[in-house]
Design a protein around this motif. Structure first.
Motif, PDB file in Angstrom:
ATOM      1  N   GLY A 353       0.778  -1.239   0.000  1.00  0.00           N
ATOM      2  CA  GLY A 353       0.000   0.000   0.000  1.00  0.00           C
ATOM      3  C   GLY A 353       0.801   1.276   0.000  1.00  0.00           C
ATOM      4  O   GLY A 353       0.223   2.362  -0.099  1.00  0.00           O
ATOM      5  N   ARG A 360      -4.604   6.379   5.284  1.00  0.00           N
ATOM      6  CA  ARG A 360      -4.385   6.399   3.847  1.00  0.00           C
ATOM      7  C   ARG A 360      -4.354   5.002   3.245  1.00  0.00           C
ATOM      8  O   ARG A 360      -3.879   4.785   2.136  1.00  0.00           O
ATOM      9  CB  ARG A 360      -3.081   7.139   3.531  1.00  0.00           C
ATOM     10  N   LEU A 361      -4.859   4.028   4.006  1.00  0.00           N
ATOM     11  CA  LEU A 361      -4.951   2.659   3.537  1.00  0.00           C
ATOM     12  C   LEU A 361      -6.416   2.236   3.466  1.00  0.00           C
ATOM     13  O   LEU A 361      -7.278   2.828   4.115  1.00  0.00           O
ATOM     14  CB  LEU A 361      -4.190   1.714   4.464  1.00  0.00           C
ATOM     15  N   GLY A 362      -6.673   1.185   2.735  1.00  0.00           N
ATOM     16  CA  GLY A 362      -8.029   0.646   2.649  1.00  0.00           C
ATOM     17  C   GLY A 362      -8.137  -0.343   1.504  1.00  0.00           C
ATOM     18  O   GLY A 362      -7.335  -0.357   0.574  1.00  0.00           O
ATOM     19  N   GLY A 363      -9.135  -1.208   1.598  1.00  0.00           N
ATOM     20  CA  GLY A 363      -9.415  -2.136   0.520  1.00  0.00           C
ATOM     21  C   GLY A 363      -8.443  -3.278   0.376  1.00  0.00           C
ATOM     22  O   GLY A 363      -8.482  -4.006  -0.629  1.00  0.00           O
ATOM     23  N   LEU A 364      -7.567  -3.502   1.367  1.00  0.00           N
ATOM     24  CA  LEU A 364      -6.554  -4.539   1.216  1.00  0.00           C
ATOM     25  C   LEU A 364      -7.137  -5.943   1.338  1.00  0.00           C
ATOM     26  O   LEU A 364      -6.559  -6.900   0.810  1.00  0.00           O
ATOM     27  CB  LEU A 364      -5.446  -4.353   2.257  1.00  0.00           C
ATOM     28  N   ALA A 367      -8.078  -6.484  -2.276  1.00  0.00           N
ATOM     29  CA  ALA A 367      -6.944  -6.400  -3.187  1.00  0.00           C
ATOM     30  C   ALA A 367      -5.868  -7.432  -2.875  1.00  0.00           C
ATOM     31  O   ALA A 367      -5.177  -7.903  -3.781  1.00  0.00           O
ATOM     32  CB  ALA A 367      -6.344  -4.996  -3.135  1.00  0.00           C
ATOM     33  N   ALA A 439     -10.821   1.499  -0.476  1.00  0.00           N
ATOM     34  CA  ALA A 439      -9.574   2.245  -0.583  1.00  0.00           C
ATOM     35  C   ALA A 439      -9.853   3.735  -0.665  1.00  0.00           C
ATOM     36  O   ALA A 439     -10.702   4.172  -1.451  1.00  0.00           O
ATOM     37  CB  ALA A 439      -8.799   1.798  -1.814  1.00  0.00           C
ATOM     38  N   GLN A 443      -4.637   6.736  -2.495  1.00  0.00           N
ATOM     39  CA  GLN A 443      -3.813   5.641  -1.992  1.00  0.00           C
ATOM     40  C   GLN A 443      -2.682   5.364  -2.978  1.00  0.00           C
ATOM     41  O   GLN A 443      -2.854   5.430  -4.189  1.00  0.00           O
ATOM     42  CB  GLN A 443      -4.660   4.385  -1.799  1.00  0.00           C
ATOM     43  N   GLU A 445      -0.091   4.068  -5.551  1.00  0.00           N
ATOM     44  CA  GLU A 445      -0.216   3.119  -6.638  1.00  0.00           C
ATOM     45  C   GLU A 445       1.020   2.232  -6.709  1.00  0.00           C
ATOM     46  O   GLU A 445       2.054   2.513  -6.101  1.00  0.00           O
ATOM     47  CB  GLU A 445      -0.403   3.868  -7.964  1.00  0.00           C
ATOM     48  N   SER A 497       1.988  -5.079  -6.634  1.00  0.00           N
ATOM     49  CA  SER A 497       0.700  -5.731  -6.456  1.00  0.00           C
ATOM     50  C   SER A 497       0.880  -7.192  -6.065  1.00  0.00           C
ATOM     51  O   SER A 497       0.000  -7.799  -5.458  1.00  0.00           O
ATOM     52  CB  SER A 497      -0.130  -5.635  -7.746  1.00  0.00           C
TER      53      SER A 497
END
Length: 548
Positions: A353, A360-364, A367, A439, A443, A445, A497
């Motif tokens: 991330g 500033r994080l999210g959706g992990l 993902a 996210a 965030q 890239e 990723s």
């Protein structure tokens, strides 16, 4: 079998010489040496642990000089267990660091420092667990200090140099206190050997005994980051590379706890300062976890949980009963693995991330579901969810507190429950912010530079978003792809990723190690009970060292 006792110290030291000899010219061979030696140290530690359990304590007088002249190394059940767990953890962290690409990325440097410093650190830790006298213990601390400063300041960035300087100043202060305590002890008894001190200290006046005890417990409390002597830790550990932070947080603080156990049980039986230790334990639990609640950076949050959960171990030392020591030993080995794992996961989160700032994080979870699983299991273990090893250790300590029945013991039992609930809240907050929610905009890239050879922003106090202290100082988003690494001469570590498999495998291995404590809970608690009995009896240790 006694001849094997010095090898966990000697092997890493000899490997350090080989590692320095080959340097950057044969990096693959250097890595092979490090992995092979740590694997051998792990095997030796297991052998020593089993032998100490079956035969009793093992000892070696180096140079065949008997106490008080010679250096004595002793392996009993407690030191054998600590050696085994620490060796397994340091091996996993080494594999993780190789996958992360943090081990001397700059091939233009004249000396490769990561592997030698790491091996020296392992030798210092092993020597601490085996030390049979105060001077050898002091030397072990200094060995760890030198290696720790090198590892903390890898890369030479401004934040790391400042954190390393703070760490060194605090460590030198504790070393000064330790030297004074050693001088006082030698002046009073003419020896610093643990076995001889165990017999000689009761003959001193209560005032002298208490003064020596207070000096030693202060030194070890600084090493263990016990409140109120823990202010240095949250500012020192989070700035280091993830594998360095992991091994420091998971292992080095437990060195201090081990020394507290050893000296309190062996040198100062009778538990004269038990109430003071329990008061300090309660303060560490509550203040540490409240500090964690207030954090939004994952590494700082975990640093405060570390301070908090050291209180559980000091709780057991303060009670000083067989059940309490048994529960404390279980919690020490549990916390070494779990805290190391969580800091390794923090490194994986940063690699995926681009930051450890939770806002500033999210959706992990969507993902990176494997990363989510790698966080969830040790997080629940840290919170003490049944039937994981964290629950087993806390249950043992609370049962010991209930059996004791004193006011302080019941207060610590209540404090343990509150701390566990707040720990659950803290890890749930991390899960909700970093993994469960969507996210947030902006965030990082794939391709964000985390580590590079460009130190032009080393002294910057702000990240790319202009927010100081967010944990991503020096991180600048750049387009993903090959040109970035090429421009930085292969010295860039960027977000990806797909996480490097050695990092993921090493983190999974530490999780499996922690879960094995749950699967083998019966044999583990039986072993720690025998360790506690041996620790409190003192006689087997004294007779082995003095040859009676």
């Amino acid at each position: 079998m006694n001849a094997l006792v010095p090898l966990p110290v000697l092997l890493p030291l000899c490997a350090t010489g080989l590692s320095l000899t080959f340097g950057t010219r044969m990096q693959r061979f250097q890595r092979f040496i490090s992995v092979a030696v740590l694997t051998a140290v792990l095997a030796l530690s297991i052998i020593l642990m089993i032998a100490a359990d079956r035969q009793g304590p093992l000892s070696v007088h180096l140079g065949d000089f008997a106490p008080p002249l010679g250096i004595t190394l002793v392996a009993d059940r407690l030191s054998g267990l600590m050696l085994t767990v620490s060796s397994a953890v340091t091996l996993c962290v080494l594999v993780y660091s190789l996958g992360q690409g943090m081990t001397d990325r700059d091939r233009e440097t004249p000396l490769a420092v990561f592997h030698p410093a790491y091996l020296i650190l392992v030798a210092g830790v092993s020597c601490t667990f085996l030390a049979g006298d105060l001077v050898n213990l002091f030397v072990s601390f200094e060995i760890m200090l030198v290696a720790s400063f090198v590892l903390l300041t890898l890369g030479g960035t401004g934040p790391r140099m400042r954190a390393g300087s703070t760490y060194v100043i605090i460590s030198l202060f504790s070393s000064m206190l330790f030297l004074i305590a050693i001088a006082m002890t030698y002046a009073a008894l003419g020896t610093v050997n643990f076995a001889q001190l165990a017999e000689g200290l009761p003959e001193l006046s209560i005032g002298v005994q208490t003064l020596i005890q207070a000096m030693l417990i202060t030194v070890f409390a600084i090493k263990a980051a016990v409140f109120p002597l823990a202010a240095w830790l949250p500012d020192s550990y989070p700035t280091a590379p993830a594998p360095v932070t992991a091994v420091f947080a998971g292992l080095l603080t437990k060195v201090g706890v081990y020394c507290m156990m050893r000296t309190e049980a062996l040198l100062f039986p009778g538990n004269r300062i038990g109430d003071l230790l329990m008061a300090v334990a309660l303060a560490s639990m509550i203040i540490g976890i409240l500090g964690a609640v207030a954090q939004t950076d994952l590494k700082r949050l975990l640093s405060f949980t570390l301070i908090s959960h050291i209180g559980f171990m000091v709780f057991g030392i303060g009670l000083a009963t067989r059940e309490a020591y048994g529960g404390a030993i279980v919690y020490v080995v549990h916390h070494i693995t779990v805290q190391t794992t969580l800091f390794l996961v923090a490194g994986l989160i940063e690699r995926r991330g681009g930051t450890t700032e939770l806002t500033r994080l999210g959706g992990l979870a969507k993902a990176a579901p494997v990363l989510a699983l790698l966080f969830f299991v040790p997080a629940m273990n840290l919170a003490g969810i049944p039937p994981l090893s964290g629950f087993i250790g806390k249950l043992g300590l609370m049962r010991a507190g209930v059996a004791d029945g004193s006011t302080w013991a019941w207060t610590l039992v209540a404090g343990s429950v509150v701390t566990s609930l707040l720990t659950l809240y803290v890890v749930a907050k991390v899960w909700n912010l970093a993994f469960w929610r969507a996210a947030p905009p902006g965030q990082a890239e794939t391709g964000t530079v985390l580590e590079s050879g460009d130190d032009s922003d080393d002294d910057a106090d702000e990240g790319p978003d202009g927010v100081p202290g967010t944990g991503d100082e020096g991180v600048a988003p750049v387009p993903s792809g090959g040109p970035v690494a090429a421009k930085l001469r292969e010295k860039a570590v960027t977000t990806t990723s797909r996480l490097p498999w050695p990092m993921t495998a090493a983190t999974a291995a530490t999780i499996v190690l922690a879960l094995s404590f749950t699967v083998l809970a019966g044999p583990l608690t039986a072993f720690t009970d025998r360790s506690a009995v041996e620790l409190l009896e003192r006689t087997p240790y004294i007779e082995e060292v003095l040859g009676r």
